[in-house]
Design a protein around this motif. Structure first.
Motif, short mmCIF file in Angstrom:
data_model
loop_
_atom_site.label_atom_id
_atom_site.label_comp_id
_atom_site.label_asym_id
_atom_site.label_seq_id
_atom_site.Cartn_x
_atom_site.Cartn_y
_atom_site.Cartn_z
N LYS A 133 -70.24 -126.00 -9.26
CA LYS A 133 -69.05 -125.16 -9.15
C LYS A 133 -68.68 -124.58 -10.52
CE LYS A 133 -67.07 -127.76 -5.28
NZ LYS A 133 -65.89 -128.52 -4.79
N GLU A 134 -67.87 -123.53 -10.47
CA GLU A 134 -67.41 -122.88 -11.70
C GLU A 134 -66.40 -123.77 -12.42
OE1 GLU A 134 -68.32 -120.04 -13.02
OE2 GLU A 134 -68.86 -118.57 -11.47
N GLN A 136 -62.19 -113.16 -14.68
CA GLN A 136 -62.84 -113.19 -13.37
C GLN A 136 -62.46 -114.45 -12.60
OE1 GLN A 136 -67.10 -114.31 -12.96
NE2 GLN A 136 -67.40 -112.20 -12.22
N LEU A 137 -62.49 -115.58 -13.28
CA LEU A 137 -62.15 -116.84 -12.62
C LEU A 137 -60.67 -116.90 -12.25
CD1 LEU A 137 -64.21 -119.28 -14.88
CD2 LEU A 137 -64.78 -118.51 -12.56
N LYS A 169 -58.83 -114.40 -11.33
CA LYS A 169 -58.63 -113.58 -10.14
C LYS A 169 -59.01 -114.35 -8.88
CE LYS A 169 -59.38 -109.09 -12.36
NZ LYS A 169 -60.27 -107.90 -12.45
N GLN A 170 -59.92 -115.32 -9.03
CA GLN A 170 -60.32 -116.14 -7.90
C GLN A 170 -59.36 -117.30 -7.65
OE1 GLN A 170 -64.36 -117.42 -8.61
NE2 GLN A 170 -65.09 -115.34 -9.03
N LEU A 199 -58.76 -119.78 -9.78
CA LEU A 199 -59.19 -121.02 -10.43
C LEU A 199 -58.40 -121.25 -11.71
CD1 LEU A 199 -63.08 -120.76 -10.07
CD2 LEU A 199 -61.50 -122.14 -8.72
#
Length: 476
Positions: free
Chosen positions: A157-158, A203-204, A206-207, A209
């Protein structure tokens, strides 16, 4: 003393110390009178009024004095330590570093090495196999850019945005410790790395996270009363007294997690003392020596250590921090060798000793508050840090000045405001106002008054929840 002596030698006795200025001036004056009389060939000989065998002087020879000095130096304790090796100096430097920072740095470097080997094994696009220390700034900029974009957790996972930032800072710390004084966030050579890190974090985010930080929950007064009523807190047993002492000190001194608890000592260099103020009220005084924001080194030499008090609780003596501390100290083993405050409970305690001469480990201390709240079936993320957050929040809600709160917590900036948590009652009040409920919404009341002078005035009272405003208007 013969007339042929060209000089007069006076040996001052070590036993009686130095001569006073008056005695020295008197002796020198009489010696000068002797010299002047000899030059004028006067018949009357003036003798100085001192005796070489008196209390002020000694006739010890230079050889005897040298031997006595050498003997004293031989009997004195060693002034300097034994000669050290380079490895000793390296260990000394390591001891001054934060263990948590070093572990995080080692973790980040090991993860980079693992990524480096895995990438070169599974792709034709190779990255340099060089050690981080031996990479040039240009190669570091490019390689770390790929690394930060591709790194994942063990489960694939990120990582959260802030974790990626901490990985880069941890690698930077490792390089600096090895003599590479670089700055990934400022140096122009690492502009590419910064762009990739910034874009990846956005980017993360926006998800969704890492948008919510997991903070330690505060302990309300009702929950604290429940801990006492369920006999989770108390002084009846060794383990209960130990847990209660940690809870009490953590709350009243706003201590951090487990490491500051583990660093607490008793004895000659202890940080906690029992004192009385001018009104004869007892209190515990805590003197901070080292902490997260004050390591005691070169950078922190001008920082004033935190000093705070915990006064006795006369209304509830069973919850009094002074009583709890004194009872615990009285039940420690006599002639205890360790100076750590928190000791392990004995399996078979006696009436005068409840604890053994062995300190409680830092990991056990870190879990204390979480375990207490778990036993009470509290929902939420409770840790030792909850006590620090609880202290700041209660003082905020009571309207205590921010400066006094920072003195209690030891913050050196406005970071203390991060501990100002919104209570459930405040959230309900806000929601009630938006619902337009009459008992929660703004209220106003105007009253007219007349005075004997013929002038009139109005009083306007505005209230909103716990806040109120009183206005008075006068006119003819």
């Amino acid at each position: 003393m013969s007339d042929s002596d060209d000089s007069i030698f006076i040996t001052q006795s070590k036993e009686n110390g130095c001569l006073s200025p008056i005695e020295s001036d008197l002796i020198l004056s009489e010696v000068l009178d002797m010299v002047e009389s000899a030059d004028n060939k006067q018949k009357t000989e003036l003798q100085p009024s001192f005796d070489l065998k008196s209390d002020l002087f000694s006739d010890i020879s230079d050889e005897e004095l040298l031997k006595a000095t050498q003997l004293i130096e031989q009997n004195e304790p060693a002034r300097f330590s034994v000669p050290l090796k380079q490895s000793d100096l390296d260990n000394l430097v390591k001891s001054g570093l934060s263990s948590k920072t070093e572990k995080k740095s080692k973790w980040a470097v090991n993860m980079f090495d693992l990524w480096q080997k895995n990438r070169n094994k599974n792709t034709d696009s190779f990255v340099p196999n060089n050690n981080l220390i031996n990479m040039s700034s240009e190669v570091l900029n490019e390689t770390l850019g790929y690394f930060i974009a591709e790194v994942r957790t063990i489960s694939g996972k990120e990582y959260k945005p802030n974790t990626l930032y901490e990985i880069i800072i941890a690698i930077q710390h490792h390089l600096r410790q090895q003599g590479r004084l670089i700055n990934f966030l400022d140096d122009a050579a690492f502009d590419g790395l910064r762009r990739i890190l910034d874009a990846k974090m956005k980017q993360l985010s926006k998800q969704g996270l890492g948008m919510q930080r997991r903070s330690a929950a505060i302990i309300s007064e009702e929950q604290e009363n429940e801990l006492w009523n369920k006999r989770i807190l108390g002084t009846e047993t060794p383990q209960m007294l130990l847990d209660t002492l940690l809870y009490t000190l953590g709350l009243h001194f706003a201590l951090r997690a487990g490491q500051e608890h583990r660093a607490l000592r008793v004895g000659e260099n202890g940080q906690i003392t029992v004192k009385r103020d001018l009104q004869n009220r007892r209190y515990l005084e805590y003197h901070e020596d080292v902490s997260k924001t004050n390591r005691g080194g070169i950078q922190h030499r001008k920082i004033q250590p935190k000093i705070t008090r915990a006064y006795e609780n006369i209304a509830k003596p069973d919850r009094c921090p002074v009583n709890i501390y004194e009872k615990y100290i009285s039940l420690r083993p006599r002639n205890c060798k360790t100076d750590a405050l928190y000791l392990r409970p004995l399996k078979a305690p006696t009436a005068i000793c409840w604890y053994c001469d062995s300190p409680v480990g830092v990991h056990v201390l870190q879990q204390t508050v979480g375990n207490l709240c778990k036993r009470a079936c509290f929902n939420g993320h409770y840790t030792n840090h909850s006590l620090r957050a609880t202290a700041a929040t209660r003082l905020y809600e009571a309207g205590i000045d921010e400066q006094l709160i920072t003195e209690k917590t030891g913050h050196r900036s406005n970071a203390v405001r991060g501990y100002k948590r919104t209570s459930e009652d405040q959230l309900m009040q806000v929601s009630g106002i938006l619902h337009g409920q009459s008992d929660q919404s703004k209220k106003s009341k105007t009253e007219n008054f007349s005075s004997d002078t013929g002038s009139t005035f109005q009083e306007l009272n505005l209230t909103s929840g716990s806040m109120s405003l009183h206005l008075k208007f006068t006119g003819k």
